[in-house]
Design a protein around this motif. Structure first.
Motif, PDB file in Angstrom:
ATOM      1  N   LEU A  40     -40.079 146.472  -3.084  1.00 59.26           N
ATOM      2  CA  LEU A  40     -40.111 146.984  -1.715  1.00 59.26           C
ATOM      3  C   LEU A  40     -38.759 146.847  -1.030  1.00 59.26           C
ATOM      4  O   LEU A  40     -38.439 147.635  -0.124  1.00 59.26           O
ATOM      5  CB  LEU A  40     -41.186 146.245  -0.912  1.00 59.26           C
ATOM      6  CG  LEU A  40     -42.635 146.574  -1.295  1.00 59.26           C
ATOM      7  CD1 LEU A  40     -43.614 145.688  -0.526  1.00 59.26           C
ATOM      8  CD2 LEU A  40     -42.937 148.050  -1.047  1.00 59.26           C
ATOM      9  N   SER A  41     -37.959 145.888  -1.457  1.00 60.73           N
ATOM     10  CA  SER A  41     -36.601 145.765  -0.907  1.00 60.73           C
ATOM     11  C   SER A  41     -35.760 146.984  -1.283  1.00 60.73           C
ATOM     12  O   SER A  41     -34.988 147.509  -0.458  1.00 60.73           O
ATOM     13  CB  SER A  41     -35.939 144.487  -1.420  1.00 60.73           C
ATOM     14  OG  SER A  41     -36.651 143.344  -1.021  1.00 60.73           O
ATOM     15  N   ILE A  42     -35.920 147.443  -2.530  1.00 54.79           N
ATOM     16  CA  ILE A  42     -35.185 148.639  -2.976  1.00 54.79           C
ATOM     17  C   ILE A  42     -35.698 149.874  -2.237  1.00 54.79           C
ATOM     18  O   ILE A  42     -34.917 150.739  -1.814  1.00 54.79           O
ATOM     19  CB  ILE A  42     -35.318 148.801  -4.504  1.00 54.79           C
ATOM     20  CG1 ILE A  42     -34.638 147.621  -5.213  1.00 54.79           C
ATOM     21  CG2 ILE A  42     -34.701 150.117  -4.957  1.00 54.79           C
ATOM     22  CD1 ILE A  42     -34.855 147.598  -6.709  1.00 54.79           C
ATOM     23  N   VAL A  43     -37.030 149.971  -2.073  1.00 54.87           N
ATOM     24  CA  VAL A  43     -37.615 151.102  -1.341  1.00 54.87           C
ATOM     25  C   VAL A  43     -37.100 151.129   0.094  1.00 54.87           C
ATOM     26  O   VAL A  43     -36.741 152.189   0.636  1.00 54.87           O
ATOM     27  CB  VAL A  43     -39.151 151.019  -1.370  1.00 54.87           C
ATOM     28  CG1 VAL A  43     -39.769 152.069  -0.442  1.00 54.87           C
ATOM     29  CG2 VAL A  43     -39.675 151.209  -2.790  1.00 54.87           C
ATOM     30  N   SER A  44     -37.041 149.973   0.724  1.00 52.32           N
ATOM     31  CA  SER A  44     -36.546 149.893   2.104  1.00 52.32           C
ATOM     32  C   SER A  44     -35.074 150.270   2.191  1.00 52.32           C
ATOM     33  O   SER A  44     -34.637 150.869   3.194  1.00 52.32           O
ATOM     34  CB  SER A  44     -36.755 148.480   2.652  1.00 52.32           C
ATOM     35  OG  SER A  44     -38.127 148.134   2.643  1.00 52.32           O
ATOM     36  N   LEU A  45     -34.302 149.912   1.147  1.00 50.32           N
ATOM     37  CA  LEU A  45     -32.903 150.329   1.105  1.00 50.32           C
ATOM     38  C   LEU A  45     -32.791 151.850   1.113  1.00 50.32           C
ATOM     39  O   LEU A  45     -31.955 152.426   1.833  1.00 50.32           O
ATOM     40  CB  LEU A  45     -32.226 149.758  -0.142  1.00 50.32           C
ATOM     41  CG  LEU A  45     -30.809 150.248  -0.441  1.00 50.32           C
ATOM     42  CD1 LEU A  45     -29.831 149.754   0.621  1.00 50.32           C
ATOM     43  CD2 LEU A  45     -30.359 149.799  -1.831  1.00 50.32           C
ATOM     44  N   VAL A  46     -33.643 152.512   0.335  1.00 48.05           N
ATOM     45  CA  VAL A  46     -33.637 153.981   0.282  1.00 48.05           C
ATOM     46  C   VAL A  46     -33.986 154.561   1.643  1.00 48.05           C
ATOM     47  O   VAL A  46     -33.317 155.486   2.137  1.00 48.05           O
ATOM     48  CB  VAL A  46     -34.631 154.478  -0.788  1.00 48.05           C
ATOM     49  CG1 VAL A  46     -34.728 156.003  -0.750  1.00 48.05           C
ATOM     50  CG2 VAL A  46     -34.221 154.026  -2.165  1.00 48.05           C
ATOM     51  N   VAL A  47     -35.035 154.048   2.261  1.00 48.95           N
ATOM     52  CA  VAL A  47     -35.471 154.563   3.557  1.00 48.95           C
ATOM     53  C   VAL A  47     -34.362 154.413   4.602  1.00 48.95           C
ATOM     54  O   VAL A  47     -34.098 155.338   5.394  1.00 48.95           O
ATOM     55  CB  VAL A  47     -36.754 153.841   4.019  1.00 48.95           C
ATOM     56  CG1 VAL A  47     -37.126 154.255   5.440  1.00 48.95           C
ATOM     57  CG2 VAL A  47     -37.907 154.140   3.067  1.00 48.95           C
ATOM     58  N   LEU A  48     -33.708 153.263   4.595  1.00 50.10           N
ATOM     59  CA  LEU A  48     -32.624 153.035   5.551  1.00 50.10           C
ATOM     60  C   LEU A  48     -31.475 154.018   5.335  1.00 50.10           C
ATOM     61  O   LEU A  48     -30.936 154.599   6.297  1.00 50.10           O
ATOM     62  CB  LEU A  48     -32.115 151.594   5.416  1.00 50.10           C
ATOM     63  CG  LEU A  48     -30.962 151.180   6.342  1.00 50.10           C
ATOM     64  CD1 LEU A  48     -31.385 151.292   7.806  1.00 50.10           C
ATOM     65  CD2 LEU A  48     -30.482 149.770   6.011  1.00 50.10           C
ATOM     66  N   ILE A  49     -31.114 154.237   4.075  1.00 50.61           N
ATOM     67  CA  ILE A  49     -30.022 155.170   3.768  1.00 50.61           C
ATOM     68  C   ILE A  49     -30.396 156.589   4.179  1.00 50.61           C
ATOM     69  O   ILE A  49     -29.592 157.308   4.794  1.00 50.61           O
ATOM     70  CB  ILE A  49     -29.663 155.111   2.268  1.00 50.61           C
ATOM     71  CG1 ILE A  49     -29.058 153.745   1.920  1.00 50.61           C
ATOM     72  CG2 ILE A  49     -28.691 156.223   1.902  1.00 50.61           C
ATOM     73  CD1 ILE A  49     -28.850 153.537   0.437  1.00 50.61           C
ATOM     74  N   ARG A  50     -31.639 157.002   3.875  1.00 48.62           N
ATOM     75  CA  ARG A  50     -32.052 158.373   4.182  1.00 48.62           C
ATOM     76  C   ARG A  50     -32.171 158.618   5.680  1.00 48.62           C
ATOM     77  O   ARG A  50     -31.917 159.730   6.145  1.00 48.62           O
ATOM     78  CB  ARG A  50     -33.364 158.701   3.486  1.00 48.62           C
ATOM     79  CG  ARG A  50     -33.287 158.732   1.965  1.00 48.62           C
ATOM     80  CD  ARG A  50     -32.144 159.618   1.471  1.00 48.62           C
ATOM     81  NE  ARG A  50     -32.263 160.966   1.916  1.00 48.62           N
ATOM     82  CZ  ARG A  50     -32.865 161.941   1.223  1.00 48.62           C
ATOM     83  NH1 ARG A  50     -33.370 161.676   0.017  1.00 48.62           N
ATOM     84  NH2 ARG A  50     -32.943 163.164   1.687  1.00 48.62           N
ATOM     85  N   ILE A  51     -32.548 157.613   6.429  1.00 52.85           N
ATOM     86  CA  ILE A  51     -32.574 157.767   7.885  1.00 52.85           C
ATOM     87  C   ILE A  51     -31.166 158.003   8.414  1.00 52.85           C
ATOM     88  O   ILE A  51     -30.945 158.844   9.303  1.00 52.85           O
ATOM     89  CB  ILE A  51     -33.213 156.532   8.548  1.00 52.85           C
ATOM     90  CG1 ILE A  51     -34.716 156.495   8.257  1.00 52.85           C
ATOM     91  CG2 ILE A  51     -32.990 156.543  10.063  1.00 52.85           C
ATOM     92  CD1 ILE A  51     -35.408 155.241   8.750  1.00 52.85           C
ATOM     93  N   CYS A  52     -30.220 157.270   7.872  1.00 58.48           N
ATOM     94  CA  CYS A  52     -28.822 157.452   8.295  1.00 58.48           C
ATOM     95  C   CYS A  52     -28.276 158.821   7.889  1.00 58.48           C
ATOM     96  O   CYS A  52     -27.339 159.335   8.529  1.00 58.48           O
ATOM     97  CB  CYS A  52     -27.944 156.350   7.698  1.00 58.48           C
ATOM     98  SG  CYS A  52     -28.330 154.683   8.290  1.00 58.48           S
TER      99      CYS A  52
END
Length: 417
Positions: A40-52
């Motif tokens: 989930l840490s990796i998934v959250s990293l993706v979500v954060l990057i895609r929001i940016c």
């Protein structure tokens, strides 16, 4: 792959720091050494990057639409200057400058993600090798090596040897089954995303080489990801699968809410808009009013989908206003009925049998009229007029050249003998 990843090692510290912060959050819920916490840490990293990257995504959508609209002009330039490549390039650049289109804008989200992707790959490769990287110290390294996602270690690959997999305290079968399923899901999501774009959000009235290239990429990209996926660690597969799913959902939202003019998605969107506007008698959403206002401003330049929308409003007794709302209008209904009444009706083409029957009936009618006329002429003739050949059998006359054989129809008295 390791060599390419090392080129982006300068951002491994911020990437590893983000992962560690999310790991602290999820570790408090699921446990620090679990695959859920690290996954989930990796998934959250993706979500954060895609929001940016949302602004770049919006720019990508606009660039793709501009490229689709420019395809006919680009094709004309290529045909006109096919023998002069330099002039062709100059005219292309001039066209891009006049329309404000940048061909590289469609690649911006992928290019912007690439450093984070390779940095994550570099972090996971060091974890698999037992090396600290970025802010991941010895204790976090041991925790990450113990983390398993459905039985597969976070840093294991499909191509890993049995000895390397055993060192990560897992079985080779579990690793290959999990990685194979994730590779298939990653390729399938990539294919569906591209297919969704081609099937719904492309102007079907424009047939250009650009569309053929997009169709080819729709099949090529999944194959490329499948081949490359066997060399990705499980953590990287989680990253790429998550970003594919995000892209698919984001694109689905854009297609449904802001479709390309002339596409199938626009037809479906305007149908929903027409249904809601006629049912409520108004357009409530500001964004939808902007859409209606843009359609009204186009005037005769509307595409088929937009003409059907305006016609549908008129049939329901409404007229689109310049401000994007709709209003009751009897004139719109009258215009629709008038145009339908004055519509030119093309005669139906009869079959060969019907045409033959009609011709036969017409011939019979003409023959009957002629026979009636002959009978009336015989009645009007004087009674004392006797034929010269009375009492003698009538001699059979030979037909003249060009004359039909058999009994001839009597001539009209006014005709010359």
């Amino acid at each position: 792959m390791d060599t390419i990843a090392s080129l982006f090692s300068f951002i491994t510290t911020p990437v590893s720091w983000i992962i560690v912060q999310f790991h602290k959050l999820y570790g408090a819920v699921f446990g620090a050494d679990t695959g859920w916490a690290w996954g989930l840490s990796i998934v959250s990293l993706v979500v954060l990057i895609r929001i940016c990257l949302i602004p770049l995504f919006v720019k990508q959508i606009k660039s793709m639409r501009n490229m689709q609209a420019l395809q006919p002009k680009m094709k004309a330039i290529q045909e006109r200057y096919k023998s002069d490549k330099q002039r062709q390039s100059e005219e292309m650049m001039k066209l891009y400058k006049e329309t404000g289109t940048n061909p590289l804008s469609s690649c911006l989200p992928i290019l912007a993600q690439s450093p984070f992707f390779f940095a994550l790959y570099y972090v996971l490769s060091n974890i698999a090798s037992g090396k600290t990287v970025g802010v991941i110290n010895e204790s976090l390294l041991d925790s990450a090596r113990q983390a398993h996602i459905f039985g597969a270690p976070l840093a294991s690959k499909f191509t890993d040897s049995p000895g390397k997999v055993e060192a990560l305290q897992a079985s080779l079968t579990d690793v290959r089954v999990v990685t194979a399923i994730m590779i298939i899901m990653m390729s399938a999501s990539q294919f569906y995303t591209q297919r969704q774009l081609m099937a719904k959000n492309v102007d079907l009235t424009v047939k250009t080489p650009y569309m053929q290239q997009q169709k080819m990429l729709m099949y090529i990209f999944p194959v490329i990801f499948a081949v490359m996926g066997i060399n990705f660690p499980v953590g990287v597969l989680v990253y790429w699968l998550t970003t594919n799913v995000w892209t698919m959902g984001q694109q689905m939202y854009v297609i449904n809410q802001n479709p390309t003019p002339g596409s199938k998605a626009q037809d479906q969107y305007l149908h929903r808009l027409l249904k809601g506007a006629t049912a409520r008698g108004e357009v409530r959403s500001r964004r939808k009013r902007n859409v209606v206002s843009a359609i009204v401003a186009k005037g005769p330049d509307r595409n088929d989908n937009e003409r059907r929308f305006i016609s549908g409003l008129a049939k329901a007794g409404f007229a689109a206003q310049a401000d994007g709302n709709v209003a009751k209008s009897d004139t719109a209904v009258a215009d629709v009925e008038g145009s339908a009444a004055h519509k030119r009706q093309q005669p139906k083409r009869q079959t060969k049998a019907k045409r033959h029957t009609a011709g036969a009936q017409s011939g019979a009618k003409t023959s009957g009229d002629t026979d009636s006329e002959a009978i009336s002429l015989r009645k009007e003739a004087p009674q004392d007029a006797k034929p010269k050949t009375a009492g003698k059998p009538a001699a059979r006359q030979q037909p003249k050249a060009g004359q039909r054989k058999g009994q001839q129809r009597p001539k009209h008295p006014s005709s010359k003998k």
